[in-house]
Write a protein that holds these residues in place. Structure first.
Motif, PDB file in Angstrom:
ATOM      1  N   PRO A  84       0.882  -1.409  -0.002  1.00  0.00           N
ATOM      2  CA  PRO A  84       0.148  -0.044   0.075  1.00  0.00           C
ATOM      3  C   PRO A  84       0.901   1.210   0.062  1.00  0.00           C
ATOM      4  O   PRO A  84       2.064   1.369   0.425  1.00  0.00           O
ATOM      5  CB  PRO A  84      -0.893  -0.052   1.324  1.00  0.00           C
ATOM      6  CG  PRO A  84      -0.236  -1.195   2.214  1.00  0.00           C
ATOM      7  CD  PRO A  84       0.713  -2.020   1.119  1.00  0.00           C
ATOM      8  N   THR A  85       0.484   2.345  -0.521  1.00  0.00           N
ATOM      9  CA  THR A  85       1.127   3.505  -0.797  1.00  0.00           C
ATOM     10  C   THR A  85       0.637   4.364   0.472  1.00  0.00           C
ATOM     11  O   THR A  85      -0.481   4.102   0.839  1.00  0.00           O
ATOM     12  CB  THR A  85       1.071   4.243  -2.026  1.00  0.00           C
ATOM     13  OG1 THR A  85      -0.301   4.336  -2.392  1.00  0.00           O
ATOM     14  CG2 THR A  85       1.642   3.230  -3.153  1.00  0.00           C
ATOM     15  N   ARG A  86       1.022   5.590   0.517  1.00  0.00           N
ATOM     16  CA  ARG A  86       0.442   6.408   1.370  1.00  0.00           C
ATOM     17  C   ARG A  86      -0.829   7.168   0.991  1.00  0.00           C
ATOM     18  O   ARG A  86      -1.788   7.707   1.622  1.00  0.00           O
ATOM     19  CB  ARG A  86       1.491   7.477   1.937  1.00  0.00           C
ATOM     20  CG  ARG A  86       2.834   7.069   2.298  1.00  0.00           C
ATOM     21  CD  ARG A  86       3.433   8.266   2.989  1.00  0.00           C
ATOM     22  NE  ARG A  86       4.579   7.898   3.413  1.00  0.00           N
ATOM     23  CZ  ARG A  86       5.594   8.413   4.087  1.00  0.00           C
ATOM     24  NH1 ARG A  86       5.452   9.877   4.458  1.00  0.00           N
ATOM     25  NH2 ARG A  86       6.561   8.067   4.658  1.00  0.00           N
ATOM     26  N   ALA A  87      -1.212   6.960  -0.096  1.00  0.00           N
ATOM     27  CA  ALA A  87      -2.472   7.585  -0.831  1.00  0.00           C
ATOM     28  C   ALA A  87      -3.601   6.605  -0.222  1.00  0.00           C
ATOM     29  O   ALA A  87      -4.970   7.000  -0.414  1.00  0.00           O
ATOM     30  CB  ALA A  87      -2.233   7.547  -2.361  1.00  0.00           C
TER      31      ALA A  87
ATOM     32  N   SER B  92       1.112  -0.061  -5.268  1.00  0.00           N
ATOM     33  CA  SER B  92       2.196   0.050  -5.747  1.00  0.00           C
ATOM     34  C   SER B  92       3.138  -1.064  -5.846  1.00  0.00           C
ATOM     35  O   SER B  92       3.411  -1.806  -4.780  1.00  0.00           O
ATOM     36  CB  SER B  92       3.245   1.051  -5.075  1.00  0.00           C
ATOM     37  OG  SER B  92       4.373   1.544  -5.911  1.00  0.00           O
ATOM     38  N   ARG B  93       3.647  -1.591  -6.994  1.00  0.00           N
ATOM     39  CA  ARG B  93       4.615  -2.749  -7.030  1.00  0.00           C
ATOM     40  C   ARG B  93       6.089  -2.793  -6.794  1.00  0.00           C
ATOM     41  O   ARG B  93       6.515  -1.761  -7.085  1.00  0.00           O
ATOM     42  CB  ARG B  93       4.461  -3.150  -8.506  1.00  0.00           C
ATOM     43  CG  ARG B  93       5.047  -4.566  -8.896  1.00  0.00           C
ATOM     44  CD  ARG B  93       4.799  -4.718 -10.405  1.00  0.00           C
ATOM     45  NE  ARG B  93       5.891  -4.224 -11.349  1.00  0.00           N
ATOM     46  CZ  ARG B  93       7.118  -4.631 -11.369  1.00  0.00           C
ATOM     47  NH1 ARG B  93       7.573  -5.664 -10.788  1.00  0.00           N
ATOM     48  NH2 ARG B  93       7.945  -3.847 -12.333  1.00  0.00           N
ATOM     49  N   ILE B  94       6.497  -3.620  -5.894  1.00  0.00           N
ATOM     50  CA  ILE B  94       7.893  -3.474  -5.442  1.00  0.00           C
ATOM     51  C   ILE B  94       8.577  -3.916  -6.834  1.00  0.00           C
ATOM     52  O   ILE B  94       8.299  -4.638  -7.487  1.00  0.00           O
ATOM     53  CB  ILE B  94       7.976  -4.466  -4.311  1.00  0.00           C
ATOM     54  CG1 ILE B  94       7.127  -4.078  -2.992  1.00  0.00           C
ATOM     55  CG2 ILE B  94       9.466  -4.656  -3.890  1.00  0.00           C
ATOM     56  CD1 ILE B  94       7.235  -5.172  -2.098  1.00  0.00           C
ATOM     57  N   PRO B  95       9.686  -3.085  -6.947  1.00  0.00           N
ATOM     58  CA  PRO B  95      10.578  -3.484  -8.017  1.00  0.00           C
ATOM     59  C   PRO B  95      11.150  -4.888  -7.932  1.00  0.00           C
ATOM     60  O   PRO B  95      11.627  -5.331  -6.775  1.00  0.00           O
ATOM     61  CB  PRO B  95      11.581  -2.383  -8.062  1.00  0.00           C
ATOM     62  CG  PRO B  95      11.103  -1.341  -7.102  1.00  0.00           C
ATOM     63  CD  PRO B  95      10.209  -1.912  -6.138  1.00  0.00           C
TER      64      PRO B  95
END
Length: 196
Positions: free
Chosen positions: A6-9, A14-17
């Protein structure tokens, strides 16, 4: 394993590279680095300066080295080269400093410094200054020379760029570096003598 975090949004993910993402970036960096080296560095004034700094000090060292202690002094120099290269790679990867011009595009550290100038300078003070007091004074002298003369000169020639670093950090680092390598060398010598 889930590659999503999860992102802060909030709800957005978001995908981990992945390792493949990292490799793709390395390939792009390799290609850009090679093109820069080929078109900007190779055979420039700075490139010739780096080449001379990689070769000439060995002639001076060969004339000055104590041939009776050759193996011991050479081992000291190899230790200096290993640690100098290691610290240089760490500094580059943490974006503390950088090298716009390179002798070889595929070797990130500054070859003349890590494999020639620093080890040869270290070998010479190791050879000529036998007590801790005299060696420490010589290490301080090298720290001053490298941090406040060579680094600013290389910065002026755009061969060395300070990013998140200061010359004073280098000064302290060089002193600790040379003292640490001597301490390691003397410890290795003592251990070797006990084995005999």
């Amino acid at each position: 394993m889930n590659n999503m975090i999860p992102t802060r949004a909030g709800d957005e993910m978001s995908r981990i590279p992945s390792y493949k993402d990292e490799q793709n970036l390395r390939e792009k960096l390799r290609d850009v680095s090679f093109e820069h080296w080929l078109k900007e560095d190779l055979f420039s004034f700075n490139w010739w300066l780096l080449l001379a700094a990689s070769i000439l000090p060995f002639f001076i060292w060969w004339r000055l080295v104590d041939k009776g202690r050759f193996f011991e002094i050479l081992v000291f120099g190899l230790l200096c080269a290993i640690f100098a290269c290691f610290f240089d790679v760490v500094g580059l990867n943490f974006l503390l400093w950088g090298y716009p011009d390179k002798l070889f595009h595929f070797i990130p550290p500054l070859v003349p410094a890590d494999f020639v100038v620093i080890p040869i300078s270290g070998m010479l003070i190791y050879q000529y200054f036998n007590t801790w007091k005299s060696y420490a004074a010589a290490a301080v002298g090298l720290g001053i020379m490298f941090a406040y003369i060579f680094e600013p000169l290389f910065s002026f020639l755009n061969m060395f760029v300070l990013i998140n670093w200061k010359h004073t950090y280098s000064f302290i680092g060089f002193i600790i570096f040379f003292l640490g390598v001597r301490l390691l060398m003397l410890s290795l010598k003592r251990a070797a003598e006990k084995i005999k």
